[in-house]
Design an enzyme around this catalytic site. Structure first.
Site, short mmCIF file in Angstrom:
data_model
loop_
_atom_site.label_atom_id
_atom_site.label_comp_id
_atom_site.label_asym_id
_atom_site.label_seq_id
_atom_site.Cartn_x
_atom_site.Cartn_y
_atom_site.Cartn_z
N GLU A 60 -19.73 -23.18 -4.34
CA GLU A 60 -18.41 -22.63 -4.68
C GLU A 60 -17.37 -23.12 -3.67
OE1 GLU A 60 -18.53 -18.41 -5.67
OE2 GLU A 60 -19.80 -18.85 -7.41
N TYR A 79 -20.74 -15.82 -14.72
CA TYR A 79 -21.29 -14.47 -14.67
C TYR A 79 -20.78 -13.65 -15.86
CZ TYR A 79 -23.27 -15.05 -10.01
OH TYR A 79 -24.03 -15.45 -8.95
N GLU A 102 -25.89 -20.50 -11.08
CA GLU A 102 -25.71 -19.04 -10.94
C GLU A 102 -25.27 -18.50 -12.28
OE1 GLU A 102 -23.44 -17.50 -7.62
OE2 GLU A 102 -24.18 -19.09 -6.30
#
Ligand code: AHR
Length: 519
Positions: free
Chosen positions: A195, A261, A317
């Site tokens: 990130e 997410y 992720e």
């Protein structure tokens, strides 16, 4: 709920037929099966965050919790049963704060550090490079190590790679030997930052591209260990990041990552993991399925620069993100896991299976005690979450050939703003090397069982099935009742030649197995 029947593929004739029959129809195209589902789609992620490492994976040799060389026996066994293919470490955001030399050498001499990003917790560094790579060996999985680009030097990256992978008579290889490990480990995957647009350095994509080129250059392949280098990719809808990286880094990277997410908001309460409404449930499934258009758009940008698909996309992720459980430490991201999370796991895996010509890896966040975990621990106690059971039921798809499927099913609910439609039934299918076929079906409806007509073609014979289901969308396992949600044998199906009829209970995930008849 007023339902409308919809086609999740272009089959108008079947849509008409399905409307008349009011059941779901799935047609498998076994003759079009081409892509192998990489085992790495079932990847995991372990960060120094909350009790993922300390207390979750690692308790140390002197702990009262039964352990093998410091690793919890119960967790070790559960992960072995899952056959996890790859484990990403040490972060996440922690990775760009981590200085690997703090985590080597005699444990009593390692410096304590404060995990400033995640709750200001003090860590004694007893879990470092040796402990991580030995764990991967015990689990039989590939390590995926994230380098510190945000606050670490090029020299640190170069030396860490040498320490882990060189068998030469070289300074770092000799330091490793001095610390008790003679032979180099095999480390295939390394991440060049994490990130980097955010916690990993607040960089612009142009700047990060140059840094990537520089750090990656000094991350060298030693002693027959060939590194597979992963660039820190975009979050969600940041298509510009992907575009710039593809243009300025291109084939210098082996893969580009993406984080997505299923989260309500980054700026405020994310909602309880267990106390939620049906409205919240549909929103969650819609947000989860919203990954598909996101994937398509990142992939189309990658296709523009790399039509041969040499650079892979790693969704390294993904998963749900709720508020921390009441009574747990803020910033430790310990959350419960319900049937809603199980649905997210199954729907996400079904989606990843479709794009394996570009997606080479996916890592659910995270393996123990953090976010959408496989396993939760509390002292000596451990439980397996509904998400764990989905991964276990789905492991039959690892390394199997993906079978495209068309499905005509009902639209349950439009989840506003995140995804146009949530289908009642979702399907994925694959055939393994030995000719066995596995079909996984998800009935998202919390209220309505659904009959599914599976057009499988000639040959395969029904061999068995397994189901994960519960009466409530928020059903979950607790330390006192760890088996409230678990898989069971599934038998509500029958075969008539090339058709299998299955009745899916409300809120269920089913995997059925079919054997190939000998010709
Ligand atoms: O998984 C938790 C955090 O989410 C990771 O550290 C970071 O990369 C992401 O923002």
């Amino acid at each position: 709920m007023e339902k409308q029947r919809i086609v999740f593929a272009t089959m108008l004739a079947m849509c008409f037929w399905a409307s008349a029959k009011a059941e779901t129809v799935v047609t498998l195209h076994r003759d079009e099966a081409k892509n192998i589902i990489p085992v790495e789609i079932y990847g995991q992620f372990a960060e120094h965050l909350g009790s993922c490492i300390y207390g979750g994976l690692w308790v140390g040799e002197d702990s009262n919790v039964p352990n093998t060389q410091g690793y919890r026996n119960d967790v070790l066994q559960a992960l072995k049963d899952l056959q996890i293919p790859v484990l990403r470490w040490p972060g996440g955001c922690f990775a760009d704060d981590y200085h690997w030399r703090d985590g080597i050498g005699p444990r009593e001499r390692r410096p304590a550090i404060v995990n400033t990003y995640w709750g200001g917790t003090t860590e004694d560094n007893s879990f470092g490079t040796h402990e991580f790579l030995n764990l991967c060996e015990l689990l039989g999985c590939e390590p995926y190590v994230s380098m510190n680009i945000g606050s670490g030097t090029v020299q640190e990256t170069a030396e860490w790679v040498e320490y882990m992978t060189s068998d030469d008579n070289a300074p770092m290889a000799n330091l490793r030997r001095q610390n008790g490990r003679e032979k180099a480990w095999k480390v295939k995957y390394i991440g060049i930052g994490n990130e980097s647009w955010g916690c990993g350095g607040q960089m612009r994509p142009e700047y990060y591209s140059d840094l990537y080129r520089r750090y990656a250059e000094y991350a060298r392949s030693f002693s027959g260990n060939t590194l597979f280098k992963v660039a820190s990719g975009a979050s969600d809808y940041d298509y510009n990041w992907t575009d710039v990286l593809m243009q300025q880094v291109g084939r210098r990277m082996n893969a580009l990552s993406l984080h997505y997410y299923t989260v309500f908001t980054w700026d405020g309460p994310k909602g309880s993991a267990t106390d939620f409404t049906q409205e919240n449930y549909w929103w969650t499934l819609g947000k989860c399925l919203g990954i598909e258009p996101v994937l398509k758009r990142h992939i189309s940008i990658m296709d523009k620069y790399d039509p041969e698909k040499r650079v892979q996309l790693f969704v390294d992720e993904w998963g749900t993100w709720w508020d921390e459980e009441p009574g747990t430490i803020r910033g430790h991201l310990f959350q419960q896991n319900t049937m809603r999370d199980a649905m997210v796991a199954a729907l996400s895996l079904n989606t990843f299976h479709k794009y394996t010509d570009r997606i080479g890896m996916a890592n659910i966040a995270q393996v123990v005690n953090v976010l959408q975990a496989m396993i939760l621990t509390k002292g000596e106690k451990m439980l397996l979450t509904p998400t764990y059971h989905v991964f276990k039921m789905y492991k039959v798809h690892q390394n199997a050939r993906y079978i495209p499927a068309e499905i005509v099913t009902a639209e349950m609910k439009a989840a506003e703003g995140v995804c146009a439609q949530v289908p009642q039934v979702s399907v994925t299918a694959s055939a393994d090397e030995s000719g066995r076929m596995h079909i996984s079906l998800v009935n998202t409806s919390p209220e309505k069982a659904e009959k599914v007509r599976l057009n499988i073609g000639r040959g395969p014979v029904l061999a068995g099935g397994e189901i994960l289901t519960a009466n409530e969308i928020n059903a979950h396992n607790t330390f006192d009742k760890p088996d409230m949600v678990k898989t069971e044998k599934f038998e509500d199906m029958k075969q008539k030649g090339s058709v299998v009829e299955v009745t899916l209970p409300a809120l269920s995930i089913v995997t059925i197995e079919m054997n190939q008849t000998k010709k």
